[in-house]
Design a protein around this motif. Structure first.
Motif, PDB file in Angstrom:
ATOM      1  N   LEU A 140       0.692  -1.072  -0.138  1.00 37.18           N
ATOM      2  CA  LEU A 140      -0.263  -0.074  -0.127  1.00 37.18           C
ATOM      3  C   LEU A 140       0.777   1.207   0.004  1.00 37.18           C
ATOM      4  O   LEU A 140       1.566   1.325   0.923  1.00 37.18           O
ATOM      5  N   ASP A 141       0.915   2.155  -1.055  1.00 34.37           N
ATOM      6  CA  ASP A 141       1.424   3.423  -0.859  1.00 34.37           C
ATOM      7  C   ASP A 141       0.560   4.333  -0.524  1.00 34.37           C
ATOM      8  O   ASP A 141      -0.455   4.945  -0.937  1.00 34.37           O
ATOM      9  N   TYR A 142       0.581   4.598   0.796  1.00 43.83           N
ATOM     10  CA  TYR A 142      -0.120   5.481   1.566  1.00 43.83           C
ATOM     11  C   TYR A 142       0.335   7.053   1.268  1.00 43.83           C
ATOM     12  O   TYR A 142       1.423   7.413   1.839  1.00 43.83           O
ATOM     13  N   VAL A 176       3.375   3.393  -7.705  1.00 46.23           N
ATOM     14  CA  VAL A 176       2.390   2.615  -8.014  1.00 46.23           C
ATOM     15  C   VAL A 176       2.688   1.844  -9.459  1.00 46.23           C
ATOM     16  O   VAL A 176       2.779   0.898  -9.412  1.00 46.23           O
ATOM     17  N   ARG A 177       2.877   2.680 -10.346  1.00 48.72           N
ATOM     18  CA  ARG A 177       2.937   2.269 -11.823  1.00 48.72           C
ATOM     19  C   ARG A 177       4.040   1.618 -11.904  1.00 48.72           C
ATOM     20  O   ARG A 177       4.187   0.574 -12.505  1.00 48.72           O
ATOM     21  N   ALA A 178       5.334   2.141 -11.321  1.00 48.56           N
ATOM     22  CA  ALA A 178       6.559   1.426 -11.375  1.00 48.56           C
ATOM     23  C   ALA A 178       6.748   0.062 -10.870  1.00 48.56           C
ATOM     24  O   ALA A 178       7.216  -0.730 -11.368  1.00 48.56           O
ATOM     25  N   CYS A 219       4.384  -6.354  -8.829  1.00 50.26           N
ATOM     26  CA  CYS A 219       3.932  -6.167  -7.243  1.00 50.26           C
ATOM     27  C   CYS A 219       2.369  -6.009  -7.310  1.00 50.26           C
ATOM     28  O   CYS A 219       1.975  -5.199  -7.981  1.00 50.26           O
ATOM     29  N   GLN A 220       2.060  -6.441  -6.088  1.00 51.02           N
ATOM     30  CA  GLN A 220       0.405  -6.426  -5.894  1.00 51.02           C
ATOM     31  C   GLN A 220       0.550  -4.910  -4.990  1.00 51.02           C
ATOM     32  O   GLN A 220       0.593  -4.970  -3.831  1.00 51.02           O
ATOM     33  N   VAL A 221       0.333  -3.958  -5.752  1.00 56.69           N
ATOM     34  CA  VAL A 221       0.363  -2.610  -5.277  1.00 56.69           C
ATOM     35  C   VAL A 221      -1.030  -1.655  -5.341  1.00 56.69           C
ATOM     36  O   VAL A 221      -1.485  -1.713  -6.482  1.00 56.69           O
ATOM     37  N   VAL A 222      -1.392  -0.886  -4.361  1.00 57.39           N
ATOM     38  CA  VAL A 222      -2.485  -0.388  -4.283  1.00 57.39           C
ATOM     39  C   VAL A 222      -2.005   1.316  -3.825  1.00 57.39           C
ATOM     40  O   VAL A 222      -1.128   1.253  -2.865  1.00 57.39           O
ATOM     41  N   GLY A 223      -2.499   2.150  -4.523  1.00 57.06           N
ATOM     42  CA  GLY A 223      -2.023   3.565  -4.133  1.00 57.06           C
ATOM     43  C   GLY A 223      -3.469   4.502  -3.351  1.00 57.06           C
ATOM     44  O   GLY A 223      -4.375   4.496  -4.286  1.00 57.06           O
TER      45      GLY A 223
END
Length: 478
Positions: free
Chosen positions: A39-41, A49-51, A57-61
């Motif tokens: 999680l990019d808080y 997030v895009r990179a 990676c399983q990433v949410v911003g």
């Protein structure tokens, strides 16, 4: 009384063409990986997030301005990237850190801009920071302040991964695994395609580590190849095939590495034996009579870091590095060849305030504990490389400082490059031949003049010489 004011924080969200420094550090340190949710808080425009998505990676911003509708679900890793420094309200700043910590399942990666960037931030004093002309706010942290702040809010022992980047782990085992990864190099396994090559890889590991590995330590494909063998049978084959001298040398190296890890751990707080990574537990059992004995020896090692005479003696005895009246200078490639006490000295500074991502040489002072990491980006190609930057940590105060030489027109430069390397380094002989030629030409007759670009160029002219790569040649007549 200062007037209340709310900053326009969206203006601090800059666009990036690549990963931010904290996100890149977390990837390099294997804290962010495809097997962990992220999680990019406070993700700003979402460039990280895009990179990270490009890295599978399983990433949410989530961001209060740019992505307010994104889900705020807990994740293994929470990135809090350059958020704390733009919040002007100290209470809101603390609550933001608390929320990010509560959302982290494994590790929180908190980062902030540091005080050395003050020259880049123009503004007027406001609260505990600066109000800029763009109506944004910046609280610039000291390196130790950021680490202490994260520890105070989270209630756990944090680790400085890099200048301005702090890791806070939810679990002691995860923190210790990260420390072990930094202090003790991972085991390198030879490739194996069948039982014979798998046994050869175990023999190689035995010679380098000084003990036979457990099945749980092996790469999975290797463990499957050897799974049909009884442990006693495998152990006998390995011991019969190994070189006893190499095994003995490997055991000495593993003993010192274990002491180094335990001393670094004590510098950052000691944990129970069961929390240690499996490989460290096995090293303790193999090379010490007990965990208590290993801890006592590492405690004595840490105390010796404070002993000027002992540290100076270790520097005199070191087979790598250049010793000056104030410090020992060692190239990054030779750091593992330093005496254990000096490796501990450098590691303590890095854990306290972070080791920079890019550096060439470490400078260890032998009076008044301080470590500097110096960046000479052209060390391998320039016969006399110029310094670009220096990052120093004072071990007495745990304060850090940064000096940039990027704008200097007369930068310090290096001589006798071979002295900073290990004797067997593949480039050492080439550098030594250049030094011998320069001494013979009289270029070192005035050492007080040659430490900077202008002084060195003047001496080259005086002696009628010039450099072509790493060769010294006569200068043609004017």
């Amino acid at each position: 009384m200062q007037q209340a004011w709310n900053s326009d924080r969206r203006l601090t969200a800059i666009s990036r063409a690549s990963l931010s420094v904290p996100a890149r550090q977390a990837v390099v340190d294997r804290q962010v990986s495809p097997v962990r949710s992220v999680l990019d808080y406070g993700c700003g425009r979402g460039d990280d997030v895009r990179a990270l998505q490009q890295l599978d990676c399983q990433v949410v911003g989530w961001d209060p301005f740019f992505r307010p509708d994104a889900g705020l679900e807990p994740a293994d890793v929470v990135l809090l990237t350059y958020v704390l420094n733009v919040i002007e309200d100290p209470q809101e700043r603390r609550k933001t850190l608390e929320r990010a910590w509560n959302l982290a399942g494994t590790v929180l990666v908190a980062s902030a801009r540091l005080t050395w960037e003050k020259s880049k931030v123009k503004g007027e004093t406001f609260g505990d920071g600066l109000l800029t002309s763009r109506q944004t706010f910046q609280h610039l942290f000291r390196a130790s302040e950021l680490r202490n702040y994260v520890e105070e809010v989270t209630g756990v022992r944090a680790v400085s991964a890099a200048p301005g980047v702090v890791y806070a782990f939810k679990d002691e085992t995860a923190r210790l695994s990260y420390l072990a990864q930094r202090v003790v190099p991972d085991a390198q396994w030879l490739a194996s395609e069948d039982t014979t090559s798998a046994i050869a890889a175990v023999v190689d590991h035995f010679e380098r580590r000084g003990r036979t590995p457990r099945m749980e330590e092996m790469p999975r494909p290797m463990a499957e190849l050897l799974g049909h063998m009884r442990p006693n049978e495998l152990s006998r084959l390995v011991r019969d095939s190994a070189d006893p001298a190499k095994v003995e040398e490997g055991a000495k190296r593993s003993t010192l590495n274990t002491l180094l890890f335990l001393a670094v751990e004590l510098f950052n707080g000691r944990s129970p034996f069961s929390s240690l990574p499996l490989s460290v537990q096995l090293d303790v059992r193999s090379f010490f009579s007990s965990y208590a004995e290993a801890c006592k020896r590492s405690d004595r090692l840490l105390l010796k870091v404070r002993d000027d005479a002992y540290v100076r003696g270790a520097m005199n005895a070191s087979i790598v590095g250049k010793l000056t009246p104030t410090a020992l200078y060692v190239h990054q490639r030779a750091m593992d060849r330093m005496p254990t006490i000096l490796r501990l000295y450098e590691h303590c500074a890095s854990i306290a305030a972070g080791r920079p991502r890019v550096w060439t040489m470490a400078k260890l002072r032998h009076q008044g504990r301080a470590v500097s990491w110096l960046d000479y980006p052209d060390f391998d190609t320039d016969p006399h490389p110029r310094i670009l930057s220096s990052y120093q940590v004072d071990l007495k105060t745990l304060e850090a400082s940064h000096t940039s030489y990027a704008g200097s027109t007369n930068r310090p430069l290096l001589h006798r490059k071979h002295e900073f390397l290990a004797p067997e380094d593949p480039d050492a002989e080439k550098y030594r031949r250049l030094t011998d030629a320069e001494v013979k030409a009289g270029l070192y007759e005035n050492p007080h003049l040659i430490g900077t670009e202008n002084g060195w160029e003047a001496e080259l002219t005086r002696c009628g010489r010039q450099l072509r790569g790493h060769r010294l040649v006569r200068r043609p007549p004017s």
